[in-house]
Write a protein that holds these residues in place. Structure first.
Motif, PDB file in Angstrom:
ATOM      1  N   GLY A 111      42.350  40.564  43.281  1.00 35.06           N
ATOM      2  CA  GLY A 111      41.098  40.101  42.329  1.00 35.06           C
ATOM      3  C   GLY A 111      41.803  40.033  41.100  1.00 35.06           C
ATOM      4  N   CYS A 112      41.225  39.447  40.287  1.00 35.13           N
ATOM      5  CA  CYS A 112      41.403  39.203  38.821  1.00 35.13           C
ATOM      6  C   CYS A 112      41.107  40.451  38.350  1.00 35.13           C
ATOM      7  N   ARG A 163      47.091  36.917  39.098  1.00 33.79           N
ATOM      8  CA  ARG A 163      46.559  38.156  38.807  1.00 33.79           C
ATOM      9  C   ARG A 163      45.256  38.092  37.865  1.00 33.79           C
ATOM     10  N   PHE A 164      45.024  36.604  37.390  1.00 37.75           N
ATOM     11  CA  PHE A 164      43.696  36.141  36.614  1.00 37.75           C
ATOM     12  C   PHE A 164      43.381  35.136  37.029  1.00 37.75           C
ATOM     13  N   GLU A 188      42.145  32.538  29.854  1.00 37.84           N
ATOM     14  CA  GLU A 188      41.548  33.438  28.790  1.00 37.84           C
ATOM     15  C   GLU A 188      41.431  34.720  29.362  1.00 37.84           C
ATOM     16  N   HIS A 189      41.408  35.063  30.631  1.00 36.46           N
ATOM     17  CA  HIS A 189      40.922  36.545  31.289  1.00 36.46           C
ATOM     18  C   HIS A 189      42.384  37.509  31.092  1.00 36.46           C
ATOM     19  N   GLY A 190      43.557  36.488  31.132  1.00 33.45           N
ATOM     20  CA  GLY A 190      44.850  37.294  31.000  1.00 33.45           C
ATOM     21  C   GLY A 190      44.964  37.700  29.417  1.00 33.45           C
ATOM     22  N   ARG A 198      45.290  41.679  28.287  1.00 33.31           N
ATOM     23  CA  ARG A 198      46.500  42.008  27.415  1.00 33.31           C
ATOM     24  C   ARG A 198      45.965  42.629  26.186  1.00 33.31           C
ATOM     25  N   ARG A 199      44.815  41.860  25.673  1.00 37.09           N
ATOM     26  CA  ARG A 199      44.429  42.490  24.349  1.00 37.09           C
ATOM     27  C   ARG A 199      43.922  43.935  24.310  1.00 37.09           C
TER      28      ARG A 199
END
Length: 54
Positions: A14-15, A33-34, A38-40, A44-45
């Motif tokens: 899942g994301c 993985r995402f 933008e979700h990645g 990471r942020r």
């Protein structure tokens, strides 16, 4: 896990950001993985803010 089959067909990931189920595409490359880029970035942020070396 069955090592005679590709890893992507066995992956039910899942994301990591929102948890949405991801469909893996056959062939070479990384496991998704995402759901989008933008979700990645957001994941990471957030991990960097928590002190993880991402």
């Amino acid at each position: 896990m069955d090592y005679t089959k590709p890893i992507k067909t066995q992956c039910t990931a899942g994301c990591l950001h929102c948890g949405e189920a991801l469909e893996q595409k056959e062939g070479p490359g990384r496991i998704r993985r995402f759901c989008d880029g933008e979700h990645g970035k957001a994941y990471r942020r957030r991990m960097r803010a928590l002190g993880f070396p991402v």
